[in-house]
Design a protein around this motif. Structure first.
Motif, PDB file in Angstrom:
ATOM      1  N   LEU A 276       0.834  -1.203   0.000  1.00  0.00           N
ATOM      2  CA  LEU A 276       0.000   0.000   0.000  1.00  0.00           C
ATOM      3  C   LEU A 276       0.863   1.246   0.000  1.00  0.00           C
ATOM      4  O   LEU A 276       0.562   2.231  -0.669  1.00  0.00           O
ATOM      5  CB  LEU A 276      -0.934  -0.005   1.217  1.00  0.00           C
ATOM      6  CG  LEU A 276      -2.138  -0.943   1.171  1.00  0.00           C
ATOM      7  CD1 LEU A 276      -2.932  -0.821   2.458  1.00  0.00           C
ATOM      8  CD2 LEU A 276      -3.020  -0.647  -0.030  1.00  0.00           C
ATOM      9  N   LYS A 277       1.944   1.214   0.769  1.00  0.00           N
ATOM     10  CA  LYS A 277       2.833   2.365   0.846  1.00  0.00           C
ATOM     11  C   LYS A 277       3.493   2.632  -0.499  1.00  0.00           C
ATOM     12  O   LYS A 277       3.618   3.789  -0.918  1.00  0.00           O
ATOM     13  CB  LYS A 277       3.897   2.124   1.917  1.00  0.00           C
ATOM     14  CG  LYS A 277       4.858   3.281   2.128  1.00  0.00           C
ATOM     15  CD  LYS A 277       5.808   2.998   3.267  1.00  0.00           C
ATOM     16  CE  LYS A 277       6.716   1.831   2.935  1.00  0.00           C
ATOM     17  NZ  LYS A 277       7.720   1.587   4.001  1.00  0.00           N
ATOM     18  N   ASP A 278       3.901   1.578  -1.197  1.00  0.00           N
ATOM     19  CA  ASP A 278       4.550   1.744  -2.506  1.00  0.00           C
ATOM     20  C   ASP A 278       3.593   2.353  -3.525  1.00  0.00           C
ATOM     21  O   ASP A 278       3.962   3.254  -4.284  1.00  0.00           O
ATOM     22  CB  ASP A 278       5.041   0.380  -3.013  1.00  0.00           C
ATOM     23  CG  ASP A 278       6.086  -0.227  -2.095  1.00  0.00           C
ATOM     24  OD1 ASP A 278       6.742   0.539  -1.370  1.00  0.00           O
ATOM     25  OD2 ASP A 278       6.223  -1.461  -2.081  1.00  0.00           O
ATOM     26  N   ILE A 279       2.353   1.857  -3.544  1.00  0.00           N
ATOM     27  CA  ILE A 279       1.364   2.399  -4.479  1.00  0.00           C
ATOM     28  C   ILE A 279       0.985   3.826  -4.102  1.00  0.00           C
ATOM     29  O   ILE A 279       0.883   4.705  -4.952  1.00  0.00           O
ATOM     30  CB  ILE A 279       0.106   1.503  -4.505  1.00  0.00           C
ATOM     31  CG1 ILE A 279       0.457   0.116  -5.034  1.00  0.00           C
ATOM     32  CG2 ILE A 279      -0.988   2.132  -5.363  1.00  0.00           C
ATOM     33  CD1 ILE A 279      -0.698  -0.853  -5.001  1.00  0.00           C
ATOM     34  N   ALA A 280       0.805   4.061  -2.793  1.00  0.00           N
ATOM     35  CA  ALA A 280       0.324   5.360  -2.332  1.00  0.00           C
ATOM     36  C   ALA A 280       1.317   6.472  -2.602  1.00  0.00           C
ATOM     37  O   ALA A 280       0.930   7.583  -2.970  1.00  0.00           O
ATOM     38  CB  ALA A 280      -0.011   5.299  -0.844  1.00  0.00           C
ATOM     39  N   LEU A 281       2.625   6.221  -2.440  1.00  0.00           N
ATOM     40  CA  LEU A 281       3.611   7.281  -2.671  1.00  0.00           C
ATOM     41  C   LEU A 281       3.622   7.705  -4.130  1.00  0.00           C
ATOM     42  O   LEU A 281       3.626   8.896  -4.444  1.00  0.00           O
ATOM     43  CB  LEU A 281       5.005   6.828  -2.252  1.00  0.00           C
ATOM     44  CG  LEU A 281       6.098   7.874  -2.475  1.00  0.00           C
ATOM     45  CD1 LEU A 281       5.854   9.110  -1.626  1.00  0.00           C
ATOM     46  CD2 LEU A 281       7.488   7.300  -2.191  1.00  0.00           C
ATOM     47  N   SER A 282       3.621   6.727  -5.045  1.00  0.00           N
ATOM     48  CA  SER A 282       3.608   7.071  -6.473  1.00  0.00           C
ATOM     49  C   SER A 282       2.328   7.801  -6.846  1.00  0.00           C
ATOM     50  O   SER A 282       2.346   8.745  -7.645  1.00  0.00           O
ATOM     51  CB  SER A 282       3.778   5.809  -7.329  1.00  0.00           C
ATOM     52  OG  SER A 282       2.730   4.896  -7.085  1.00  0.00           O
ATOM     53  N   LEU A 283       1.214   7.386  -6.256  1.00  0.00           N
ATOM     54  CA  LEU A 283      -0.051   8.069  -6.535  1.00  0.00           C
ATOM     55  C   LEU A 283      -0.038   9.497  -5.982  1.00  0.00           C
ATOM     56  O   LEU A 283      -0.462  10.437  -6.663  1.00  0.00           O
ATOM     57  CB  LEU A 283      -1.222   7.296  -5.921  1.00  0.00           C
ATOM     58  CG  LEU A 283      -1.657   6.012  -6.627  1.00  0.00           C
ATOM     59  CD1 LEU A 283      -2.740   5.320  -5.814  1.00  0.00           C
ATOM     60  CD2 LEU A 283      -2.164   6.304  -8.030  1.00  0.00           C
ATOM     61  N   PHE A 284       0.432   9.657  -4.756  1.00  0.00           N
ATOM     62  CA  PHE A 284       0.419  10.973  -4.119  1.00  0.00           C
ATOM     63  C   PHE A 284       1.299  11.962  -4.883  1.00  0.00           C
ATOM     64  O   PHE A 284       0.868  13.069  -5.227  1.00  0.00           O
ATOM     65  CB  PHE A 284       0.895  10.853  -2.665  1.00  0.00           C
ATOM     66  CG  PHE A 284       0.724  12.105  -1.865  1.00  0.00           C
ATOM     67  CD1 PHE A 284      -0.480  12.387  -1.241  1.00  0.00           C
ATOM     68  CD2 PHE A 284       1.760  13.017  -1.737  1.00  0.00           C
ATOM     69  CE1 PHE A 284      -0.659  13.546  -0.509  1.00  0.00           C
ATOM     70  CE2 PHE A 284       1.602  14.178  -1.007  1.00  0.00           C
ATOM     71  CZ  PHE A 284       0.395  14.449  -0.389  1.00  0.00           C
TER      72      PHE A 284
END
Length: 387
Positions: A276-284
């Motif tokens: 989740l952290k990996d996806i969320a950082l790129s999205l943010f």
């Protein structure tokens, strides 16, 4: 209460042109800010480099749940098997650990799992082991790059046919801008690049493109038959379209960032959710960069490219001439004491303006006819002639 009302109606005022921000006219400022961010991103990418996950470079991952051991305890347990390379140890949830090593040999992974279970005082079957070979990681990297290239090509083809090639170029530059910034931020903060990162990256590219296309569609509508008038240039029409969609872009970005921020700071930071952290950082990062590029980069680049065409250069010249003529008429009205709202069509103002224009009209021999207006008879209301 009046301030709240103004903020509430800002979208309507922007749409009708009552309020306008000169984004295109201040393009050098936005380009400078973007260049600074890109330099930092590229510097992080070249300096620290990307921290590739096990899926891309190969290795082994050991996950332990329900343990009271610390991260330092886990590092000491696998230190004899690291061969000088640092083990990556992360917290997973409240009482779990994730240990990543570069070792991918099947026999050694069993020894490492047994050593971890012994040193951390957990049952051997509680140590979950995952092994990924380097060849599989290279194949994943190759497929990700191929997908990105195909996506870019399809974007250019679609925008070229749906709009025009200049819009396709501007959108492509904005997309590359978002990619470099997102990857650079990953390098700067040291987050691990995983398949989740690639998923998030492709997601934000689609979002950024969607936002840019919405702005371009409004610009296209504003610039329809623009060469048949002389009131505004293409850049001004593009800036008007950008203002009309500004509130929508901001609202969409804020609404999208709120749940992503929850994934990043709550899910990734507090709960230790790795994927989740990996996806969320790129999205943010990508959503923020995409909103910036669609407003401050894509449309100014489009205006730059469009203003280089001969028809838009001629239009800009005509607009400048019209505004110069209107300024002379306003000055003549002020000198004659005529109210500004009555200046247009007033004979005294028309005579003054026409006299200035006649003095610069070339004669047949090519030389200006100085004082040509003085010999021309003019008719006032009532049939009287003025010489």
């Amino acid at each position: 209460m009046s301030r709240f009302s103004d903020l509430k109606n800002i979208g309507v005022r922007l749409h009708h042109g009552d309020v306008s921000f000169d984004f295109v006219g201040r393009k050098k400022i936005w380009y400078s800010i973007s260049a600074l961010i890109l330099v930092l991103a590229v510097g992080g990418l070249l300096g620290r480099g990307l921290h590739e996950g096990i899926e891309f470079k190969g290795g082994s991952v050991y996950t332990i749940q329900n343990t009271s051991a610390s991260q330092n305890d886990a590092r000491k347990a696998v230190e004899p098997f690291t061969d000088g390379t640092e083990a990556i140890v992360q917290k997973v949830g409240g009482d779990g650990l994730r240990i990543q090593l570069a070792e991918s040999d099947a026999d050694k992974t069993k020894q490492i799992a047994a050593a971890i279970a012994k040193d951390l005082k957990v049952a051997p079957d509680k140590v979950n082991t995952q092994v990924v070979g380097p060849s599989w990681g290279k194949e994943i990297s190759k497929k990700a790059l191929q997908g990105l290239v195909i996506f870019m090509i399809l974007v250019v083809i679609y925008l070229t046919f749906a709009f025009e090639w200049r819009m396709a170029v501007a959108a492509l530059v904005a997309l590359l801008h978002d990619i470099v910034i997102t990857i650079g931020v990953y390098a700067l903060v040291g987050f691990e690049v995983t398949p989740g990162t690639v998923i998030g990256l492709l997601t934000i590219l689609g979002y950024s493109l969607y936002d840019t296309v919405v702005v371009f569609d409004t610009v296209k509508e504003n610039a329809k038959n623009i060469t048949k008038q002389t009131k505004r240039t293409y850049s001004e029409a593009a800036n008007a379209g950008l203002n009309q969609t500004l509130v929508r872009s901001i609202n969409t970005t804020v609404v999208a960032l709120l749940p992503v921020a929850s994934l990043l700071f709550v899910g990734g930071g507090l709960l230790g959710a790795g994927m989740l952290k990996d996806i969320a950082l790129s999205l943010f990062v990508g959503l923020a960069a995409g909103a910036f590029s669609s407003i401050f980069i894509a449309t100014p680049i489009l205006a730059d490219l469009k203003e280089r065409s001969p028809e838009m250069r001629l239009l800009a010249k005509k607009v400048a001439q019209r505004r110069a003529s209107e300024a002379k008429a306003a000055k003549a009205a002020e000198a004659a004491g005529i109210p500004a709202d009555q200046a247009e069509g007033h004979p005294d103002v028309d005579e003054e303006t026409e006299a200035d224009e006649d003095e610069t009209v070339p004669a047949q021999g090519g030389a200006p006819r100085a004082g040509a207006a003085r010999g021309r008879a003019r008719t006032r209301p009532g049939g009287k002639r003025k010489r």
